[in-house]
Write a protein that holds these residues in place. Sequence first.
Motif, PDB file in Angstrom:
ATOM      1  N   ALA A 264       0.845  -1.206   0.000  1.00  0.00           N
ATOM      2  CA  ALA A 264       0.000   0.000   0.000  1.00  0.00           C
ATOM      3  C   ALA A 264       0.876   1.250   0.000  1.00  0.00           C
ATOM      4  O   ALA A 264       0.616   2.218  -0.732  1.00  0.00           O
ATOM      5  N   ILE A 265       1.945   1.225   0.789  1.00  0.00           N
ATOM      6  CA  ILE A 265       2.829   2.398   0.859  1.00  0.00           C
ATOM      7  C   ILE A 265       3.506   2.627  -0.495  1.00  0.00           C
ATOM      8  O   ILE A 265       3.548   3.741  -1.019  1.00  0.00           O
ATOM      9  N   VAL A 266       3.995   1.526  -1.060  1.00  0.00           N
ATOM     10  CA  VAL A 266       4.666   1.619  -2.358  1.00  0.00           C
ATOM     11  C   VAL A 266       3.700   2.179  -3.407  1.00  0.00           C
ATOM     12  O   VAL A 266       4.036   3.080  -4.166  1.00  0.00           O
ATOM     13  N   THR A 267       2.460   1.666  -3.408  1.00  0.00           N
ATOM     14  CA  THR A 267       1.458   2.131  -4.373  1.00  0.00           C
ATOM     15  C   THR A 267       1.204   3.617  -4.209  1.00  0.00           C
ATOM     16  O   THR A 267       1.120   4.379  -5.161  1.00  0.00           O
ATOM     17  N   LYS A 268       1.071   3.988  -2.940  1.00  0.00           N
ATOM     18  CA  LYS A 268       0.761   5.386  -2.628  1.00  0.00           C
ATOM     19  C   LYS A 268       1.896   6.309  -3.079  1.00  0.00           C
ATOM     20  O   LYS A 268       1.672   7.354  -3.681  1.00  0.00           O
ATOM     21  N   LEU A 269       3.136   5.902  -2.779  1.00  0.00           N
ATOM     22  CA  LEU A 269       4.274   6.785  -3.041  1.00  0.00           C
ATOM     23  C   LEU A 269       4.665   6.842  -4.513  1.00  0.00           C
ATOM     24  O   LEU A 269       5.024   7.887  -5.013  1.00  0.00           O
ATOM     25  N   PHE A 270       4.605   5.664  -5.162  1.00  0.00           N
ATOM     26  CA  PHE A 270       5.213   5.633  -6.493  1.00  0.00           C
ATOM     27  C   PHE A 270       4.234   5.504  -7.653  1.00  0.00           C
ATOM     28  O   PHE A 270       4.647   5.504  -8.789  1.00  0.00           O
ATOM     29  N   THR A 271       2.943   5.321  -7.397  1.00  0.00           N
ATOM     30  CA  THR A 271       1.994   5.238  -8.521  1.00  0.00           C
ATOM     31  C   THR A 271       0.844   6.202  -8.270  1.00  0.00           C
ATOM     32  O   THR A 271       0.684   6.708  -7.150  1.00  0.00           O
ATOM     33  N   ASN A 272       0.025   6.403  -9.277  1.00  0.00           N
ATOM     34  CA  ASN A 272      -1.151   7.242  -9.053  1.00  0.00           C
ATOM     35  C   ASN A 272      -2.450   6.453  -9.205  1.00  0.00           C
ATOM     36  O   ASN A 272      -3.486   6.970  -9.520  1.00  0.00           O
ATOM     37  N   GLN A 273      -2.339   5.144  -8.975  1.00  0.00           N
ATOM     38  CA  GLN A 273      -3.544   4.295  -9.038  1.00  0.00           C
ATOM     39  C   GLN A 273      -4.467   4.628  -7.868  1.00  0.00           C
ATOM     40  O   GLN A 273      -4.010   5.030  -6.813  1.00  0.00           O
ATOM     41  N   ALA A 274      -5.772   4.370  -8.102  1.00  0.00           N
ATOM     42  CA  ALA A 274      -6.726   4.601  -7.011  1.00  0.00           C
ATOM     43  C   ALA A 274      -6.424   3.633  -5.868  1.00  0.00           C
ATOM     44  O   ALA A 274      -6.042   2.493  -6.099  1.00  0.00           O
TER      45      ALA A 274
END
Length: 332
Positions: A264-274
């Motif tokens: 979740a952290i990786v997604t939040k920091l490095f992508t702009n997916q919902a």
Amino acid sequence: MDIQKSDALRRMPVLSLVLPCYNEQEVLPETTRQLEALLARLQASGEIAEGSAIYYVDDGSRDATWDMISSYSEQSDKVCGIKLSRNRGHQNALLCGLLTAPGDILISLDADLQDDLEAIPRMVAEYRKGSEIVFAVRRRRNKDTFFKRVSAESYYKFLAFMGVQIVYNHADFRLMSRRAVESLRSYDETHLFLRGLIPQLGYKSSTVEFDRAERFAGESKYPLTKMLSLAWQGVTSFSAYPLRLITGVGMAISILSLAMAFWAIVTKLFTNQALPGWASTVIPMYFLGGVQLLSLGIIGEYVAKIFESSKNRPRFHVESLCGKGFSEDGSR
Ligand code: UDP
Ligand code: MG
């Protein structure tokens, strides 16, 4: 005791047949007839000594079981009875019979003639060869219903997997020497599962095979609920595996949730997916809730066992005895 005397005892022991009975008025006449004939035959051939007898344990029956037992005991010196003050369940009734009946060897069996009586001489022969405990095991289960066969077989496998030492396909049809029975006396657990306990005694043991017949008459006194309760005793009295399993599952879920957090952290920091929404919040919640409740339940089961055991209540009360085995000369 000198060796010669004990050898003589082993050659010609006094045999007590121990049968727990709960509402067995339909089967008792036939069971008594067949067992008396068997005892007479074994006595005539010199395999067992005079004084061998049947010990019925009436487990608080509500029908004519006790009246029948006491009238048989007046007519025949081969029939004795032990009456419990109320229904305590098959395992307690059996234990009471084993601890109360006299004799050099005791064979426990069901009252409904499902256990093949012809296995008895073979069990006695094994004792005479030196075994202290003889387990009768079922050869086939073709007389059982499909459900009973499959559930029993998976259960034996499950117990073995949990590390419970058990004799495969053996229920409570077994021979025990006086020595083995005396050793059993020192175990005073509240939740009895004799077929798990007795293999733990040690001593020289052997097995004989038999085919289990259908119940001679009457209905099974072991409905599914009682069967499940006995099965559960077998697991929780002999294995801490379920508790360990909880630890394992808990650990695995914790690691998984750490990985999810990392993701979740990786997604939040490095992508702009919902961000994951409802499903990822609600499903783990239910899942974890379920695991926690189940775990609490299993732990609770063990705690309840500690609670029951700490009360240290007696497992049965004997209300009355009848038969020659308990009279002045055959005294107990
Ligand atoms: N039995 C008992 N107390 C009970 C239930 C059963 O003493 O509360 C006895 C019953 O009379 C029989 C033996 O335990 O002699 C085995 O029971 P049953 O034959 O009904 O079980 P199944 O063979 O159907 O598993
Ligand atoms: Mg039966």
